[in-house]
Design an enzyme around this catalytic site. Structure first.
Site, PDB file in Angstrom:
ATOM      1  N   ASP A  63       0.895  -1.080   0.136  1.00 22.26           N
ATOM      2  CA  ASP A  63      -0.034  -0.033   0.181  1.00 22.26           C
ATOM      3  C   ASP A  63       0.767   1.178   0.069  1.00 22.26           C
ATOM      4  O   ASP A  63       1.946   1.591   0.699  1.00 22.26           O
ATOM      5  CB  ASP A  63      -1.005  -0.064   1.434  1.00 22.26           C
ATOM      6  CG  ASP A  63      -1.949   1.271   1.402  1.00 22.26           C
ATOM      7  OD1 ASP A  63      -2.824   1.341   0.417  1.00 22.26           O
ATOM      8  OD2 ASP A  63      -1.792   1.853   2.050  1.00 22.26           O
ATOM      9  N   GLU A  81       1.186  -0.250  -4.931  1.00 18.23           N
ATOM     10  CA  GLU A  81       0.100   0.971  -5.215  1.00 18.23           C
ATOM     11  C   GLU A  81       0.972   2.379  -5.232  1.00 18.23           C
ATOM     12  O   GLU A  81       1.334   2.872  -4.602  1.00 18.23           O
ATOM     13  CB  GLU A  81      -0.716   1.142  -4.110  1.00 18.23           C
ATOM     14  CG  GLU A  81      -1.825   2.179  -4.546  1.00 18.23           C
ATOM     15  CD  GLU A  81      -2.457   2.629  -3.217  1.00 18.23           C
ATOM     16  OE1 GLU A  81      -3.844   3.265  -3.296  1.00 18.23           O
ATOM     17  OE2 GLU A  81      -2.155   2.446  -2.191  1.00 18.23           O
TER      18      GLU A  81
END
Length: 313
Positions: free
Chosen positions: A225, A266
């Site tokens: 993330d 990401e």
């Protein structure tokens, strides 16, 4: 989460197409579709109103029943689980314990049973790994905040005066401590203080976490993330030189544990920016610009604008 399966798969696969030019990805990735699951909203096995791992196991045949000729399953060869570790929030992107499955979802043993059942059907398992920040309820942050002599003090960024520094979107990123007259850094919000990767103990700890999930819990890799924000150095808050070096170090460690482990990061930006993360860092990155252009083409009934981001891969 069925509605998100198609766009997520597009982003996942197109990003990996660029990554394949740089390094050898695991064979299973080629042509694979990865199905995203938010466990909380997937299937509730015990009637408490919250989806859980036992419910996910019960519905695995819907995702892939293990028969390549089957017309009764989606045939996905990979599952990406949104955060599954202990957290005070519904979404789980603010961990309080990286080594324990959220109690609402089940136990670590339940997770092991899920992975075994998925592997039996030929499904690889990726989990969301949130390395940029923790919850402000995490014991590390609580120790760092309450005791200036704690070994965890340097695990987060502190300042005795509030810096004028703003975040990548012009937002506030320095928050007042509730304990004393000082401030801590959090790029997303006050409840998610950023880890300080200039501290070697933090780097060592995230490697231990990776080892735990790859070796003890038998996952096949990680969706990482918010990777552009891992380090703030060289005057950059996103995509800094230190961040690129850290991703290279982390990926090298992960592949040293398991050569077939797969990592996807990401980076919510355009393709030009995403390409700066190749060729020597994570295996892959989500190609959001490409996925958005595909969706726009379908909605508009026109391929105009579809090729521009693809041609930059």
């Amino acid at each position: 989460m069925t509605r998100r399966a198609i766009p997520i798969a597009c982003a996942f696969l197109l990003a990996n197409a660029a990554g394949a030019l740089a390094q050898q990805s695991p064979r299973w990735v080629r042509g694979a579709t990865c199905y995203e699951v938010f466990v909380r909203s997937f299937y509730d096995s015990d009637g408490d109103g919250i989806g859980d791992l036992k419910g996910l196991i019960a519905k695995l045949d819907y995702i892939n029943d293990g028969n390549p000729r089957s017309r009764r399953s989606l045939g996905a060869r990979c599952i990406w689980l949104m955060p599954i570790v202990e957290s005070p929030s519904y979404h789980g992107y603010d961990a309080t314990d990286y080594y324990r499955v959220a109690r609402a979802y089940g136990t670590n043993d339940d997770f092991k049973r899920f992975v075994a059942a998925a592997h039996k059907r030929g499904i690889k398992v990726l989990i969301d790994m949130v390395l940029n920040h923790t919850s402000n309820d995490h014991p590390w942050f609580q120790a760092s905040m309450r005791d200036t002599t704690s070994p965890y003090r340097k695990w987060y960024r502190w300042s005795t005066v509030k810096p004028a520094e703003k975040g990548p979107w012009g937002q506030e990123v320095w928050y007042k401590s509730p304990v004393r007259d000082e401030y801590y850094y959090g790029v997303f919000w006050s409840g998610m203080p950023d880890l300080n990767y200039e501290t070697s103990a933090v780097r060592a700890e995230v490697k231990r976490i990776a080892r735990f999930w790859l070796r003890e819990m038998n996952v096949d890799g990680f969706r990482l993330d918010a990777v552009p924000f891992l380090m703030e150095d060289g005057g950059k808050l996103a995509g800094s030189p230190g961040t690129h070096a850290l991703l290279h170090e982390y990926a090298t460690y992960v592949h040293g544990l398991r050569r077939d482990a797969f990592t996807v990061g990401e980076v919510y930006d355009n393709i030009n920016t995403v390409l700066t993360y190749y060729p020597d860092q994570l295996d892959s990155y989500f190609a959001f610009e490409v996925a958005d252009s595909i969706i726009a083409g379908v909605r508009n009934g026109s391929a105009r604008g579809l090729l521009a981001p693809v041609l930059r891969l």
